[in-house]
Motif scaffolding. Structure first.
Motif, PDB file in Angstrom:
ATOM      1  N   TYR A 153     -17.325 -26.135 -10.568  1.00 34.01           N
ATOM      2  CA  TYR A 153     -17.300 -24.793 -11.183  1.00 34.01           C
ATOM      3  C   TYR A 153     -15.534 -24.862 -11.839  1.00 34.01           C
ATOM      4  O   TYR A 153     -15.359 -24.501 -12.950  1.00 34.01           O
ATOM      5  N   THR A 154     -14.599 -24.937 -10.997  1.00 34.00           N
ATOM      6  CA  THR A 154     -13.255 -24.959 -11.368  1.00 34.00           C
ATOM      7  C   THR A 154     -13.036 -25.860 -12.498  1.00 34.00           C
ATOM      8  O   THR A 154     -12.391 -25.417 -13.390  1.00 34.00           O
ATOM      9  N   GLN A 155     -13.396 -27.212 -12.401  1.00 29.42           N
ATOM     10  CA  GLN A 155     -13.169 -27.916 -13.634  1.00 29.42           C
ATOM     11  C   GLN A 155     -13.778 -27.475 -14.881  1.00 29.42           C
ATOM     12  O   GLN A 155     -13.231 -27.207 -15.794  1.00 29.42           O
ATOM     13  N   ALA A 156     -15.065 -26.941 -14.620  1.00 28.43           N
ATOM     14  CA  ALA A 156     -15.837 -26.481 -15.863  1.00 28.43           C
ATOM     15  C   ALA A 156     -15.008 -25.123 -16.369  1.00 28.43           C
ATOM     16  O   ALA A 156     -15.136 -24.917 -17.450  1.00 28.43           O
ATOM     17  N   LEU A 157     -14.383 -24.242 -15.419  1.00 27.37           N
ATOM     18  CA  LEU A 157     -13.567 -22.926 -15.956  1.00 27.37           C
ATOM     19  C   LEU A 157     -12.458 -23.542 -16.833  1.00 27.37           C
ATOM     20  O   LEU A 157     -12.274 -22.743 -17.861  1.00 27.37           O
ATOM     21  N   ILE A 158     -11.782 -24.667 -16.339  1.00 27.23           N
ATOM     22  CA  ILE A 158     -10.506 -24.804 -16.973  1.00 27.23           C
ATOM     23  C   ILE A 158     -10.879 -25.330 -18.478  1.00 27.23           C
ATOM     24  O   ILE A 158     -10.331 -25.045 -19.549  1.00 27.23           O
ATOM     25  N   PHE A 159     -12.030 -26.304 -18.392  1.00 33.51           N
ATOM     26  CA  PHE A 159     -12.398 -26.554 -19.474  1.00 33.51           C
ATOM     27  C   PHE A 159     -13.006 -25.502 -20.516  1.00 33.51           C
ATOM     28  O   PHE A 159     -12.493 -25.746 -21.760  1.00 33.51           O
ATOM     29  N   GLY A 160     -13.762 -24.546 -20.112  1.00 31.10           N
ATOM     30  CA  GLY A 160     -14.032 -23.289 -20.770  1.00 31.10           C
ATOM     31  C   GLY A 160     -12.925 -22.655 -21.353  1.00 31.10           C
ATOM     32  O   GLY A 160     -13.079 -22.142 -22.551  1.00 31.10           O
ATOM     33  N   ILE A 161     -11.782 -22.349 -20.504  1.00 33.10           N
ATOM     34  CA  ILE A 161     -10.786 -21.725 -21.210  1.00 33.10           C
ATOM     35  C   ILE A 161     -10.059 -22.739 -22.134  1.00 33.10           C
ATOM     36  O   ILE A 161      -9.613 -22.099 -23.284  1.00 33.10           O
ATOM     37  N   LEU A 162      -9.935 -23.932 -22.082  1.00 32.54           N
ATOM     38  CA  LEU A 162      -9.202 -24.676 -23.140  1.00 32.54           C
ATOM     39  C   LEU A 162     -10.033 -24.367 -24.467  1.00 32.54           C
ATOM     40  O   LEU A 162      -9.733 -24.300 -25.602  1.00 32.54           O
ATOM     41  N   VAL A 163     -11.657 -24.800 -24.399  1.00 32.71           N
ATOM     42  CA  VAL A 163     -12.413 -24.424 -25.618  1.00 32.71           C
ATOM     43  C   VAL A 163     -12.093 -23.181 -26.054  1.00 32.71           C
ATOM     44  O   VAL A 163     -12.064 -23.224 -27.429  1.00 32.71           O
ATOM     45  N   THR A 164     -12.269 -22.305 -25.331  1.00 34.55           N
ATOM     46  CA  THR A 164     -11.987 -20.974 -26.080  1.00 34.55           C
ATOM     47  C   THR A 164     -10.830 -20.751 -26.679  1.00 34.55           C
ATOM     48  O   THR A 164     -10.793 -20.304 -27.899  1.00 34.55           O
ATOM     49  N   LEU A 165      -9.671 -21.169 -26.118  1.00 33.16           N
ATOM     50  CA  LEU A 165      -8.553 -20.944 -26.898  1.00 33.16           C
ATOM     51  C   LEU A 165      -8.425 -21.937 -28.006  1.00 33.16           C
ATOM     52  O   LEU A 165      -7.995 -21.352 -28.907  1.00 33.16           O
ATOM     53  N   ILE A 345     -17.802 -16.297 -25.348  1.00 34.76           N
ATOM     54  CA  ILE A 345     -16.827 -16.718 -26.198  1.00 34.76           C
ATOM     55  C   ILE A 345     -16.238 -15.521 -27.299  1.00 34.76           C
ATOM     56  O   ILE A 345     -15.264 -14.992 -27.580  1.00 34.76           O
ATOM     57  N   SER A 346     -17.347 -15.047 -28.028  1.00 33.70           N
ATOM     58  CA  SER A 346     -17.214 -14.037 -28.981  1.00 33.70           C
ATOM     59  C   SER A 346     -16.492 -12.744 -28.413  1.00 33.70           C
ATOM     60  O   SER A 346     -15.468 -12.069 -28.682  1.00 33.70           O
ATOM     61  N   THR A 347     -16.917 -12.470 -27.237  1.00 29.82           N
ATOM     62  CA  THR A 347     -16.394 -11.175 -26.335  1.00 29.82           C
ATOM     63  C   THR A 347     -15.056 -11.463 -26.135  1.00 29.82           C
ATOM     64  O   THR A 347     -13.906 -10.801 -26.148  1.00 29.82           O
ATOM     65  N   ILE A 348     -14.700 -12.810 -25.394  1.00 33.69           N
ATOM     66  CA  ILE A 348     -13.388 -12.931 -24.895  1.00 33.69           C
ATOM     67  C   ILE A 348     -12.435 -12.777 -26.311  1.00 33.69           C
ATOM     68  O   ILE A 348     -11.238 -12.623 -26.109  1.00 33.69           O
ATOM     69  N   THR A 349     -12.728 -13.757 -27.303  1.00 24.99           N
ATOM     70  CA  THR A 349     -11.911 -13.604 -28.398  1.00 24.99           C
ATOM     71  C   THR A 349     -11.594 -12.226 -28.920  1.00 24.99           C
ATOM     72  O   THR A 349     -10.345 -11.802 -29.079  1.00 24.99           O
ATOM     73  N   GLY A 350     -12.700 -11.299 -28.820  1.00 27.17           N
ATOM     74  CA  GLY A 350     -12.369  -9.967 -29.241  1.00 27.17           C
ATOM     75  C   GLY A 350     -11.206  -9.375 -28.333  1.00 27.17           C
ATOM     76  O   GLY A 350     -10.273  -8.569 -28.713  1.00 27.17           O
ATOM     77  N   LEU A 351     -11.387  -9.526 -26.860  1.00 31.73           N
ATOM     78  CA  LEU A 351     -10.537  -8.817 -25.987  1.00 31.73           C
ATOM     79  C   LEU A 351      -9.409  -9.430 -25.907  1.00 31.73           C
ATOM     80  O   LEU A 351      -8.397  -8.455 -25.582  1.00 31.73           O
ATOM     81  N   LEU A 352      -9.198 -10.652 -25.873  1.00 35.36           N
ATOM     82  CA  LEU A 352      -8.036 -11.197 -25.902  1.00 35.36           C
ATOM     83  C   LEU A 352      -7.269 -10.536 -27.102  1.00 35.36           C
ATOM     84  O   LEU A 352      -5.880 -10.332 -26.793  1.00 35.36           O
ATOM     85  N   VAL A 353      -7.483 -10.766 -28.243  1.00 40.53           N
ATOM     86  CA  VAL A 353      -6.773 -10.321 -29.336  1.00 40.53           C
ATOM     87  C   VAL A 353      -6.456  -8.864 -29.125  1.00 40.53           C
ATOM     88  O   VAL A 353      -5.344  -8.455 -29.415  1.00 40.53           O
TER      89      VAL A 353
END
Lengths: 506, 109
Positions: A153-165, A345-353
């Motif tokens: 899970y932790t690896q997947a999480l870091i990978f996921g954050i890199l992909v979304t960024l 991803i779409s929620t995250i991009t909206g919220l982070l912005v």
């Protein structure tokens, strides 16, 4: 745990992300004709689809089914809270906030209460809401990536954050516009079509799985079935009502839901858009419990024991697991996984912005450096995005609950702070900055006290469950605002005149 | 009517806005519509769990006694599916009334 890479969903995800960027580029070119004009010609259903696509996050796509899988009837508190909240929003303040004409929560609070302190507090609240919301989304992404690549899970999480960024940076650099209608269509189809196939595989009516999941529940052994159907197996009436109410007032106070009211040319279109919006969101919520029911049904048939600890661990990807267990086509399983990631991803991009905007504009520009130029602010916003993503990563490594539960805490915060501030700001001219500041501080305390001190005072968690604190919290904050406002001078006359002449005139 | 009052210097001072004491005219009618919708929203949403809380404490008895619809207990279907339809209807109804109110006031102005 199986440790094998699933290539189909991986390639599908890569394709979908690329296609969405290309489509975004194309719709950017079409947009040049004039945004307002285009929206007016496409009608209320399109506005509704935009509302729904803005709304549908991992909590809707993955979370609800998981809660139903674990808690049966109790999950309806989520479903009703997240649809009924729109009624509250529309009825109590949709038109008025729109006529007020401020686009973000801090802008509204700053203008209505004429106070930079209130503005900064509301900006901080908006940022915390975004952070909590993002944690829930990243939990979803982490789980799906872990399933997809057969990694931890932790690896997947870091990978996921890199992909979304990376996605955020590329989309930003290309200035790709999002097409919300298409996004909604993709999400709802990738949710409902696999569900129909699951129903078919299990031998239930596949045309309307929203109705046939009832039979799947009744076919369970009596004890299991009655646990799902009986309302109070997994939560007391107080817990159900408090959660449902909290999610409703939270929906009405959520910054990114409110700002949807401004991307529409006029108030009337925005109001009618909400009707369609609830319908489109409803399509998903009518279907979501079916995944949980079919999953349980399959487990009984196949003689898989229901282990509470393991069930808790897979609940948040039960949507995907069900499809895989039942044995529908691999492509459809992948569609579900990709749909979940897209929603997140779409929620995250909206919220982070939004959150980065609050940091750079409402806090940095307004408070720290009023002479900053636009380039400077953009730099701050980018830095803030990175820092926020890091904070989210740290919290999401040890997710404190189910996706839907984490999200609910964000709603509790919105319901305890921004909802009362909006409500009284619009419906009571006497509400002033002192009341707003005191109210928001009390609201923050009520939201976080049970989380921080719940282990010392267990009663706190019983009375104010972290996901459901607004049933008691919102009225308390409203009371605080009324008392403090009454004890301090009224707001300036020009504000009250503005309320009468602009906000409350037909 | 509020907007006429505003043009009249004698009444300039009245800037009160209070949900429980709405201004005469447009706002009073608007608040009536809001109360109606809110009542229909609150009673239907929270009435069912409150009713269930008082009448149903025993799973076996509950599930054998309650009426069924589409193969599931009626209250289950009501909460899981009907209420969303009800919310859509409420918003529809609210919009129709507000449209009517708004256009009648704009015409008078």
């Amino acid at each position: 745990m199986e440790y094998s890479v699933r290539y189909t969903p991986f390639f599908m995800l890569a394709c979908v992300l690329i296609v969405s960027l290309v489509v975004g580029l194309m719709s950017r070119r079409q947009d040049k004709g004039g945004y307002g004009l285009q929206v007016r010609s496409i009608g209320h259903a399109n506005i509704g689809a935009a509302i729904a696509s803005n709304w549908m996050s991992a909590a809707s796509f993955l979370g609800i089914a998981g809660v139903f899988f674990l808690n049966g009837y109790f999950a309806f508190a989520y479903i009703l809270g997240w649809t009924g909240g729109y009624v509250l929003l529309l009825v109590l303040m949709g038109s008025q906030i729109r006529r007020f004409g401020k686009y973000t929560a801090p802008d509204f609070v700053g203008a209505r209460y004429d106070s930079s302190v209130a503005r900064v507090i509301s900006a901080v609240i908006a940022i915390i809401i975004s952070l909590i919301y993002c944690v829930a989304q990243y939990k979803g992404i982490g789980l799906v990536f872990a399933w997809m690549f057969g990694i931890e899970y932790t690896q997947a999480l870091i990978f996921g954050i890199l992909v979304t960024l990376a996605y955020l940076i590329i989309a930003g650099a290309l200035k790709a516009a999002r097409n919300p209608q298409m996004h909604y269509l993709v999400l709802i189809l990738s949710f409902v079509i696999p569900l129909m196939m699951i129903a078919k595989k299990l031998g239930y009516n596949w045309l309307l799985p929203q109705f046939s999941y009832g039979n799947a529940l009744r076919d369970l052994p009596e004890q299991v079935s009655s646990a799902y159907l009986f309302p109070w197996t997994f939560g007391s009436p107080y817990e159900w009502i408090a959660l449902c109410f909290t999610l409703m007032v939270g929906t009405a106070g959520l910054p990114h839901v409110l700002s949807r009211f401004y991307t529409v040319p006029n108030t009337r279109d925005a109001r009618w858009g909400v009707v369609w919006g609830i319908f489109f969101i409803g399509l998903l919520y009518w279907s979501a419990p079916a995944f949980g029911a079919f999953a349980r049904n399959w487990m009984e048939r196949s003689g898989v024991a229901f282990d509470p600890v393991e069930a808790q661990a897979i609940a948040d990807i039960i949507v995907i697991k069900t499809a895989e267990w039942v044995g529908v086509n691999e492509l459809l399983v992948s569609v579900l996984a990709v749909g979940g990631i897209l929603a997140a991803i779409s929620t995250i991009t909206g919220l982070l912005v939004t959150a980065a905007g609050a940091v750079s504009y409402d806090i940095y520009y307004r408070l720290i450096n009023p002479n900053a130029n636009e380039r400077h602010l953009l730099l701050v916003a980018k830095g803030a995005t990175l820092i926020l993503a890091l904070i989210v990563l740290v919290i999401a490594v040890n997710p404190p609950g189910l996706i839907a539960q984490i999200t609910a805490v964000a709603f509790a915060l919105a319901g305890n702070t921004l909802f009362p501030v909006f409500l009284l700001g619009i419906w009571w001219d006497r509400a002033n900055k002192y009341g707003a500041i005191a109210g928001m501080l009390v609201g923050i305390t009520i939201t976080f006290a049970p989380i921080l001190f719940g282990h010392i005072f267990p009663l706190l968690r019983t009375v104010l469950p972290p996901t459901s604190s607004a049933l008691i919290g919102a009225p308390l904050v409203i009371l605080t605002m009324i008392i403090v406002s009454r004890l301090t001078p009224p707001p300036p006359e020009h504000l009250r005149r503005f309320l009468v002449e602009k906000v409350h005139s037909p | 009517m509020p907007h006429r009052n505003l043009q009249n210097p004698e009444n300039m001072e009245d800037l009160r806005i209070n949900f429980f004491r709405p201004r005469a005219g447009f706002m009073r009618k608007e608040v009536t519509i809001i109360w109606l919708t809110l009542a229909a929203w609150g009673v239907m949403t929270f009435g069912m769990p409150i009713h269930l809380a008082f009448t149903h404490n025993d799973p076996a008895r509950t599930l054998s006694e309650v009426p069924y619809i589409f193969g599931i207990p009626a209250y289950f279907w009501y909460s899981g599916q009907f209420l969303i339809l009800w919310f859509i209807f409420l918003c529809f109804f609210f919009n129709i009334l507000i449209d009517w109110l708004g256009s009648s006031y704009r015409r008078r102005r």
